[in-house]
Design a protein around this motif. Sequence first.
Motif, PDB file in Angstrom:
ATOM      1  N   ASP A   1       6.134 -13.747  -0.189  1.00  0.00           N
ATOM      2  CA  ASP A   1       6.310 -12.641   0.746  1.00  0.00           C
ATOM      3  C   ASP A   1       7.470 -11.742   0.344  1.00  0.00           C
ATOM      4  O   ASP A   1       7.377 -10.514   0.396  1.00  0.00           O
ATOM      5  CB  ASP A   1       6.541 -13.182   2.158  1.00  0.00           C
TER       6      ASP A   1
ATOM      7  N   GLN B   1       6.609  -9.269  -2.237  1.00  0.00           N
ATOM      8  CA  GLN B   1       5.865  -8.122  -1.713  1.00  0.00           C
ATOM      9  C   GLN B   1       6.812  -7.075  -1.127  1.00  0.00           C
ATOM     10  O   GLN B   1       6.670  -5.874  -1.385  1.00  0.00           O
ATOM     11  CB  GLN B   1       4.870  -8.570  -0.640  1.00  0.00           C
ATOM     12  N   TYR B   2       7.790  -7.529  -0.348  1.00  0.00           N
ATOM     13  CA  TYR B   2       8.729  -6.597   0.263  1.00  0.00           C
ATOM     14  C   TYR B   2       9.548  -5.869  -0.811  1.00  0.00           C
ATOM     15  O   TYR B   2       9.789  -4.670  -0.706  1.00  0.00           O
ATOM     16  CB  TYR B   2       9.682  -7.326   1.214  1.00  0.00           C
TER      17      TYR B   2
ATOM     18  N   GLN C   1       4.370  -3.828  -2.739  1.00  0.00           N
ATOM     19  CA  GLN C   1       2.933  -3.982  -2.956  1.00  0.00           C
ATOM     20  C   GLN C   1       2.524  -5.429  -2.764  1.00  0.00           C
ATOM     21  O   GLN C   1       3.342  -6.339  -2.869  1.00  0.00           O
ATOM     22  CB  GLN C   1       2.542  -3.534  -4.370  1.00  0.00           C
ATOM     23  N   GLY C   2       1.237  -5.626  -2.463  1.00  0.00           N
ATOM     24  CA  GLY C   2       0.722  -6.970  -2.280  1.00  0.00           C
ATOM     25  C   GLY C   2      -0.314  -7.001  -1.174  1.00  0.00           C
ATOM     26  O   GLY C   2      -0.482  -6.029  -0.424  1.00  0.00           O
TER      27      GLY C   2
ATOM     28  N   CYS D   1      -0.473  -8.572   1.687  1.00  0.00           N
ATOM     29  CA  CYS D   1       0.039  -8.498   3.062  1.00  0.00           C
ATOM     30  C   CYS D   1       0.282  -7.049   3.466  1.00  0.00           C
ATOM     31  O   CYS D   1      -0.156  -6.601   4.530  1.00  0.00           O
ATOM     32  CB  CYS D   1       1.327  -9.307   3.164  1.00  0.00           C
TER      33      CYS D   1
ATOM     34  N   TRP E   1      -2.660  -5.348  -7.488  1.00  0.00           N
ATOM     35  CA  TRP E   1      -1.203  -5.306  -7.372  1.00  0.00           C
ATOM     36  C   TRP E   1      -0.602  -5.981  -8.610  1.00  0.00           C
ATOM     37  O   TRP E   1      -0.130  -7.125  -8.546  1.00  0.00           O
ATOM     38  CB  TRP E   1      -0.740  -6.034  -6.106  1.00  0.00           C
TER      39      TRP E   1
ATOM     40  N   TRP F   1       3.044  -7.509  -8.395  1.00  0.00           N
ATOM     41  CA  TRP F   1       3.142  -8.666  -7.513  1.00  0.00           C
ATOM     42  C   TRP F   1       2.431  -9.871  -8.116  1.00  0.00           C
ATOM     43  O   TRP F   1       2.953 -10.989  -8.092  1.00  0.00           O
ATOM     44  CB  TRP F   1       2.550  -8.353  -6.137  1.00  0.00           C
TER      45      TRP F   1
END
Length: 239
Positions: free
Chosen positions: A73, A76-77, A81-82, A84, A105, A108
């Motif tokens: 996670d 991603q932040y 991108q990702g 979620c 992505w 990621w």
Amino acid sequence: MSKQLPLDELSSVIARVKGLLLTEEKVDRAVQLLAAAAKQAIPGTLGAGISLLDTQGRRTSSAATDKIVERADTAQYELGQGPCLTAWASEATILVEDVQTETRWPEWCAAMKDLPIRSVLSTPLTAGKESLGALKIYAAQPGIYDGETSRLLQLFAGPAATLLANVQSSETPRRISNSLETALYSRDTVARATGILMERHGLSSDDAMQELLSRVRTDRTTLLEECSRIIAAIPGRRG
């Protein structure tokens, strides 16, 4: 391969989550409970996570059942991108059958090479017309999740989003209520103390307040502490 969860079992999980959340006062605690329930509800899941995002896609709260989920996670932040973030932005369920062959992505997916994550399923948390964030689950084997699993996760996410929205909206008035309660208690305590001084020494309201402030300076205490001390000193009375 489809791994179905009986609807009565899913309903039981959701009911248990509802019961837990109805006793919660904080969003952070609520998302932790939901992430744990999602991991338990979907067979083959290595870990689960929930991200609550603001209107610009910035994280406001998150929960992860495992360190691996937390790392996935966080990537991603950091990368922006990702699956979620895509699920949240598109308000659609995103299925990744194999992270190693996924092309949507690239940055990621490259960051996931050192993690035992192959399958990913992420669905938006939508309450009314508002997209609060996303719920995601991870598996160590490719092809674990499919259309049936997607529908199950969506069934889980619906009531979860509604409950989270209720917890979120209740936090602000609760904080205001707590502050108001403290303020009212303080005001009542000061009023009682000044009344005692007025009666005991024949002072006016203003003079009684000046006496209180003088005692605070002399005794090096707070106004509330000084008032409580005066009230407690009255024979036959308790704070």
